[in-house]
Scaffold this active site. Structure first.
Site, PDB file in Angstrom:
ATOM      1  N   GLU A 292       8.206   5.868  10.429  1.00 43.28           N
ATOM      2  CA  GLU A 292       6.770   4.909   9.598  1.00 43.28           C
ATOM      3  C   GLU A 292       6.793   4.216   8.502  1.00 43.28           C
ATOM      4  OE1 GLU A 292       2.554   6.945   8.401  1.00 43.28           O
ATOM      5  OE2 GLU A 292       4.252   8.029   7.791  1.00 43.28           O
ATOM      6  N   LYS A 348      -2.637   2.641  12.481  1.00 42.63           N
ATOM      7  CA  LYS A 348      -3.040   3.841  12.062  1.00 42.63           C
ATOM      8  C   LYS A 348      -4.465   4.384  12.109  1.00 42.63           C
ATOM      9  CE  LYS A 348      -1.836   8.077   9.287  1.00 42.63           C
ATOM     10  NZ  LYS A 348      -0.134   8.101   8.545  1.00 42.63           N
ATOM     11  N   CYS A 399       2.823  10.209  12.646  1.00 49.47           N
ATOM     12  CA  CYS A 399       2.593  11.241  11.319  1.00 49.47           C
ATOM     13  C   CYS A 399       1.938  11.947  11.403  1.00 49.47           C
ATOM     14  CB  CYS A 399       2.871  10.815  10.333  1.00 49.47           C
ATOM     15  SG  CYS A 399       2.999  11.257   8.976  1.00 49.47           S
TER      16      CYS A 399
END
Length: 541
Positions: A292, A348, A399
């Site tokens: 990420e 995300k 994440c």
């Protein structure tokens, strides 16, 4: 036989001067159970401590009313979260003091406090362990929404990246695994109470022990029975995948200012991987996965990334801070092809409060100027939920999203044969946070019947097989790469087919149980009041 709290152990009048002893014992029991619950989580392989933690909580709640139950549940929760979330201190550093860590822990503990209070209400229903376990798991649902967009870290199911209960993830995901763990714990508590009870020999008969024995053993047996159905074999061949870990400084919040260094580290590690491939020291992968936000990217020309992927000659999923022409930033995973350059990107969806988005910015600025340094990211819409690359479809959970059920599930529904979990854990130092997050990815592997590639900036990176086992992993704060073969699978698990309905059903059952418990309590009080009125009338007459 009515399976209630009051029929197990009648209340006794305490001796004068000794009223504090039961209270103190219960408090210590709730605290110790919170410690056990913490110890059941990664990096320790002590998954079997989780049900014992709920056994202790069940004993502490025995015979209590709502207010006391709330208090003991809150103590249990505070103990657990204070230990489980110590990594927040490393992230924020000494300048912030302990208040964010203490405040978040106390807020999350309120949910377990409410579970303890409501647990005393449903404990008077037949089959008490079932309803108490349902209440605990049902309150994990609003915890994923509030406060500040939710914080589902520390869900009961996440304590089970291995062991007897894990296979249940393929049936009902994290909610079902958590329910099974809590049910075993509360069932064992009721079994011990029945065995220790001196009030009625009938409760120690096979019939009287049937419900607590079933509640204790059936979840474990169900988990073991499901294990043979967990699919691991390739269904459309296999893929050799590389996870790149370029490393980062152990600098906490200072990572905000070291984006260039992070990108350089990952370019250097990818170059080392390329040399190892060409020298025959590593197999040639079919797909490379970066962590990420490892580098900056934007639409159009990205010479460094184009050159890196072109020289490597392997399709790569690049975790990038993606800057749009209008200046808006996205936390994105971008499919990069050696010949055609950048392609689809997943953005995300579940942003980290105060790390990627700032709720209540005006109020937060009054508390700390730190929030002014946070460049807010644009929240993704989930379209696409899976990327086409290296001849397959890959689902993403970036994440923090590993703690939420929907990102990986949506990817599977779009045909993902493999799951990627790029993450940047460099903020959290050598704490337990990286291992806690890896445990979530291991559960997701079983839940969806897919291999999961965890690529972290500073560790722990790992190749997780569809049965949740880790075939290779890295150390913290080292530059390294993993290359391993994983199966491509297409079969949808029952958990994927049911989707969120498993969670909704558990919540609905818990709400029904709580409503029934309050109705019976109100009815009992009304009956007691009527009896007293009749007795008073008879006395006057």
């Amino acid at each position: 036989m009515i399976d209630t709290v009051t029929d197990v152990e009648p209340r006794r009048s305490p001796r004068r001067g000794a009223t504090w002893r039961p209270w103190l014992g219960r408090l210590l029991l709730a605290t110790g159970s919170g410690v056990l619950f913490y110890l059941s989580f990664a990096p320790r392989s002590l998954w079997w401590l989780a049900p014992l933690a709920f056994t202790g909580l069940g004993l502490a709640l025995h015979g209590r009313r709502f207010r006391a139950g709330f208090g003991y549940g809150f103590v249990f929760g505070c103990t657990f979260f204070l230990l489980h979330l110590t990594w927040l201190q490393h992230f924020l550093g000494q300048g912030f003091g302990p208040w964010p860590w203490l405040g978040l822990s106390a807020t999350l503990a309120l949910y377990l406090g409410l579970a303890g209070g409501l647990g005393t209400v449903v404990a008077r229903l037949p089959g008490a362990p079932v309803w108490m376990a349902l209440v605990v798991i049902a309150l994990e649902t609003p915890r994923a929404w509030f406060p500040l967009g939710g914080f589902p870290w520390g869900r009961v199911g996440f304590s089970q990246p291995e062991g007897a209960y894990l296979a249940l993830a393929s049936i009902g995901g994290a909610p079902l695994v958590g329910f099974a763990v809590a049910l075993t714990g509360f069932g064992l508590a009721w079994l011990l109470l029945r065995l220790w009870s001196a009030s009625s020999a009938a409760q120690r008969t096979p019939r009287g022990l049937a419900v607590p024995v079933a509640a204790t053993l059936l979840p474990v047996l169900a988990g073991l029975a499901v294990w043979p159905t967990v699919g691991t074999a390739p269904q459309r061949g296999s893929l050799t995948v590389a996870a790149v870990q370029g490393n980062a400084p152990d600098a906490g919040l200072d990572m905000f200012t070291d984006g260039a260094g992070l990108g350089a580290n990952h370019l250097a590690e990818t170059e080392r991987l390329r040399r190892d491939i060409e020298a025959g020291r590593a197999p040639r992968p079919d797909l490379v996965v970066w962590p990420e936000t490892a580098i900056g990217a934007r639409p159009g020309a990205n010479p460094r990334l184009d050159r890196m992927v072109g020289e490597l000659g392997v399709p790569t999923v690049v975790g990038a801070v993606y800057q749009q022409p209008d200046g808006e930033l996205e936390n994105a995973a971008v499919a990069w092809d050696p010949d055609t350059g950048q392609g689809e990107r997943y953005i995300k969806q579940q942003l980290v409060p105060f790390g990627e988005t700032v709720p209540w910015r005006g109020l937060a600025t009054m508390v700390t100027p730190f929030v002014n340094a946070v460049d807010e990211r644009v929240q993704g819409t989930g379209d696409p939920a899976a990327l086409s690359i290296a001849g397959t479809r890959v689902g993403l959970m970036i994440c923090y999203e590993a703690a939420y059920d929907y990102p990986a599930r949506d990817g599977i529904r779009e045909g993902a044969e493999l799951l990627l979990a790029p993450t940047n854990n460099a903020w959290y130092g050598r704490s337990e946070m990286s291992y806690q997050q890896l445990a979530m990815s291991r559960l997701r592997a079983v839940e969806h019947g897919r291999a999961v590639i965890v690529s972290a900036t500073s560790g722990v990176s790992a190749i997780v097989q569809p049965d949740g086992s880790v075939s290779s992993s890295t150390e913290l704060f080292t530059a390294d790469s993993l290359v391993d073969e994983v199966p491509l699978r297409q079969q949808a698990t029952l958990s994927d087919q049911l989707g969120a309905w498993t969670e909704y059903a558990l919540v609905a059952a818990a709400v029904a149980a709580v409503g029934t418990g309050f109705a019976l309590r109100w009815r009992a009080r009304r009956g007691t009041a009527g009896t007293k009125e009749n007795a008073a009338g008879d006395a006057v007459a």
